[in-house]
Design an enzyme around this catalytic site. Structure first.
Site, PDB file in Angstrom:
ATOM      1  CG  HIS A  90      -1.877  -1.109   1.149  1.00  0.00           C
ATOM      2  ND1 HIS A  90      -2.604  -1.605   2.505  1.00  0.00           N
ATOM      3  CD2 HIS A  90      -2.063  -2.167   0.442  1.00  0.00           C
ATOM      4  CE1 HIS A  90      -3.299  -2.485   2.179  1.00  0.00           C
ATOM      5  NE2 HIS A  90      -3.168  -3.081   0.863  1.00  0.00           N
ATOM      6  CB  CYS A 111      -1.897   1.800 -18.478  1.00  0.00           C
ATOM      7  SG  CYS A 111      -1.921   2.541 -16.947  1.00  0.00           S
TER       8      CYS A 111
END
Length: 747
Positions: free
Chosen positions: A364, A677
């Protein structure tokens, strides 16, 4: 422990404390210490071995062995009995050392006449700094009480070594936290940065090690533990009852805080003569050593809980509180063992760089660091024990290297590198508003990746034509519970406001694998990257996906809306997801709400299977975006979290380019817009090759747009394609060398 042993132990610690208080050089102190330990424990030999480098121990002081061997006798970690103690962080106690497995005879020391051997690690908070040894002629094993007494002394020596009490000539006696150190880690976010260390959780400094009044120390310890128990109970009272994971952690805290064994061991250390805080740190060091040896992930987490609890107790005893006590420097480089996304967001863009001792490429914290465009190094071993607040540090997020307290040569080289990048940025700024048009007239659309409101100010300054990927999961990852629909709608509206009419591609919730929500029950999956994640979670939990789709429709509020579904592996998943969005549009219309001006529905192609989907998929999708990070990991079967394999396979491998070529061809045949991407889109050479293979849209981090545009505007895609074709025809495994050689000959 018997009273007589306790008395001897306290007496030894008092004598040790007196010796440490005397003036004198490090060597003189060490010599006195070995003499008094040998005398107190009634052994003929006491020796202190310290690390001179991470792999080598050096005899730094001895009573009983040949004094000429001091600073000359060295051994590798794991070599001999002393090396084994250092490697395992466990005591070795034997009555017959020469016949013990692993014994190494060192003739220069004169130790051949000594039979018994007791060696204990000199360690602080799980880090082994050296080995403390006693030996005697008589064949005997040392008693449990004697082992314990020596461990207590070793703990004090470790603390004093950390405080610089044994500095002198030679690497083994070098002053701590002064020499330049280079640490290699893993790159989680590219970029380079120069700044000063700011410790997220600085170590508690224990200066009071020995006490003459055990009763007073026991009172202090018990009082602090009572406070700790009350605080844990209060945390449990206010914790959300539906958050099972948080409650489980707090229950583990309470279990440890009420553990009789934990308390008994600390009380025994106080009885032996340690202060309350030294007793806590001794137990904490033992827990960290156990942590290193536990293979079970769950048990390791529980030992982490105990480690955290010990830190809280130390702060209560020392009064050093939970804050760093240091001002954040003007150019902070954050240093931490690990950090959560919410804590990282609290620091925001003020940080110049981040260095984590643990962490991972997909953590995270890494996701947030990428969103904030802050260089991040993970797996930087020992950085939290080596770094001090205010130390100068250089972060090379291109090579995964940290230079702590760099010497003048390294600093000068790094400063030149930063200056060169600054000049390049000036050059990129001059073409910011110009199109990425190649010499052959092809125009490549360059967009940026984002995930936070803080990203959006980069949109005009980067020269991006829009947001090619907005990661909506960050709003879920940084909260302790599921965000409300109204909150999300407001965020999405603000994103579109900030984009000021430029296209924004919202990717729906991409969780699972390396992105586990704090409030989502962890899934015990052997390979989470191939498990229950992204669109699979969305389709199995339609309530959450429906709520997010409603928020996106309402956030658009009459403006164009572009939605992309992640990790589509087959046609049926896309049709189900697409139908879900169309149903929500119909429901919103029935409720009389404002609908988007237009809706584009696309898919992220991250699995090789989707490249071979039926034509109806490519016809149905309004656009397709290649998710390069995942596609590459699945194509090469190389886990991108695994440092051993993730860099082994080149993006410009001819096989991978053939897959890209196939996807380009399939989209071109039905007129479906295609983009790429991922991290590779922001690397100029890769971007050039993708454009040469037919891609006309690339999405990357904002800082990469300038370098990519600069190279594209100087290149002819027809020539680049010819170079790639020739390299493939020659049987090359990768086209990179050929392309780089061609670029070297360009103007």
């Amino acid at each position: 422990m018997a009273d007589s042993i306790e008395t001897e132990s306290r007496k030894l610690l008092r004598r040790l404390q007196a010796t440490l208080a005397e003036a004198g050089a490090g060597q003189e102190r060490l010599d006195k210490i070995t003499s008094l330990i040998a005398d107190s424990m009634r052994t003929e030999v006491c020796s202190i071995y310290l690390f001179r480098d991470p792999d080598t121990l050096e005899l730094c002081a001895t009573e009983g062995l040949n004094p000429e061997a001091v600073h000359k006798t060295r051994m590798r970690i794991g070599e001999g009995l002393v090396g084994r103690v250092a490697r395992t962080s466990r005591a070795i106690n034997t009555a017959d050392a020469p016949s013990t497995k692993g014994f190494r005879y060192m003739p220069e020391t004169g130790e051949e006449v000594y039979s018994s051997f007791l060696g204990v690690p000199i360690q602080r908070l799980g880090e082994t700094l050296g080995v403390l040894v006693v030996q005697s002629r008589a064949k005997r094993e040392y008693s449990t009480d004697e082992i314990y007494a020596l461990e207590v002394v070793a703990m004090v020596l470790a603390e004093m070594k950390e405080l610089g009490a044994f500095t002198g000539e030679g690497a083994a006696l070098a002053a701590p936290h002064q020499n330049p150190i280079m640490i290699r880690g893993g790159v989680a976010q590219e970029g380079i940065a120069k700044g000063h260390v700011y410790l997220h959780e600085p170590r508690v400094v224990v200066t009071k090690l020995v006490s003459d009044d055990p009763e007073a120390e026991l009172v202090r310890l018990r009082g602090a533990v009572d406070q700790l128990r009350v605080s844990v109970d209060e945390m449990l009272d206010i914790a959300p009852k539906g958050d099972a994971e948080q409650l489980q952690i707090l229950e583990a805290y309470r279990m440890f805080a009420n553990s009789r064994g934990w308390m008994r061991r600390m009380e025994e250390s106080i009885d032996s003569g340690l202060s309350a805080e030294a007793a806590v740190e001794k137990e904490q060091s033992a827990a960290r050593s156990r942590m290193e040896r536990v293979p079970d992930a769950y048990l390791r987490e529980r030992l982490h809980d105990l480690d955290d609890l010990s830190n809280r107790l130390l702060r209560l005893l020392t009064g050093q509180g939970g804050e760093t006590g240091a001002e954040i420097p003007a150019d902070p480089i954050l240093v931490a063992r690990n950090i959560g996304p919410g804590e990282l967001l609290d620091y925001g863009r003020a940080l110049k760089g981040i260095i984590l001792e643990e962490g991972s490429v997909g953590s995270h914290a890494a996701i947030v660091a990428r969103a904030l465009a802050i260089p991040l190094i993970v797996h930087a071993k020992r950085i939290t024990t080596e770094a001090l607040n205010g130390d100068l540090v250089l972060v090379d997020g291109e090579q995964g290297i940290v230079h702590l307290r760099p010497d003048d040569r390294v600093l000068a080289h790094f400063t030149d590198k930063i200056a060169m990048q600054a000049k390049a940025q000036e050059r990129y700024a001059s073409i910011r508003d110009k199109p990425a048009e190649t010499l052959c007239g092809s125009v490549i659309s360059l967009t940026m990746n984002a995930g936070l409101m803080a990203d959006l100010p980069s949109l005009p300054s980067s020269g991006a034509e829009g947001v090619g990927l907005f990661r909506t999961e960050l709003q879920f990852l940084t909260r302790s519970k599921v965000p409300r629909r109204s909150e999300l709608a407001e965020i999405y509206a603000r994103v579109l406001d900030a984009a000021d009419g430029k296209r924004v591609v919202f990717r729906t919730l991409d969780i699972g694998s390396d992105k586990v929500l704090p409030y989502m029950k962890p899934q015990d999956e052997p390979n989470p990257a191939l498990g229950w994640r992204a669109i699979r979670v969305g389709l199995d939990k339609p309530g959450v996906m429906r709520m997010q789709l409603q928020a996106l429709i309402r956030g658009a509020n009459g403006r164009p809306l572009t939605v992309m579904f992640p990790f589509i592996a087959q046609l049926e998943e896309f049709t189900r997801a697409r139908d879900a969005l169309l149903r929500e549009i119909d429901r919103e219309a029935a409720l009389g709400r404002t609908l988007p001006e237009s809706v584009e529905i696309g898919a992220m192609l991250e699995t090789p299977s989707l490249a071979f989907a039926p034509n109806s998929f490519f016809e149905m999708a309004d656009f397709v975006s290649i998710g390069g990070n995942d596609l590459k990991q699945f194509f090469f079967a190389a886990d991108r979290e695994n440092e051993r394999v993730r860099r082994r396979y080149d993006t410009l491998n001819v096989s991978f380019l053939s897959l890209i070529e196939l996807i380009v061809s399939r989209c071109r045949d039905v007129g479906t817009p295609l983009s790429f991407c991922g991290e590779d889109a922001g690397r100029p050479i890769e971007a050039l090759c993708f454009a040469a293979m037919g891609l006309r849209s690339l999405s990357m981090r904002p800082a990469s747009i300038g370098p990519v545009k600069h190279l594209l505007r100087r290149s002819d895609l027809r020539e680049a394609r010819a170079v790639i074709t020739q390299a493939r025809a020659s049987g090359a495994m990768t086209v990179r060398p050929a392309v780089m050689e061609w670029l070297r000959h360009q103007n």
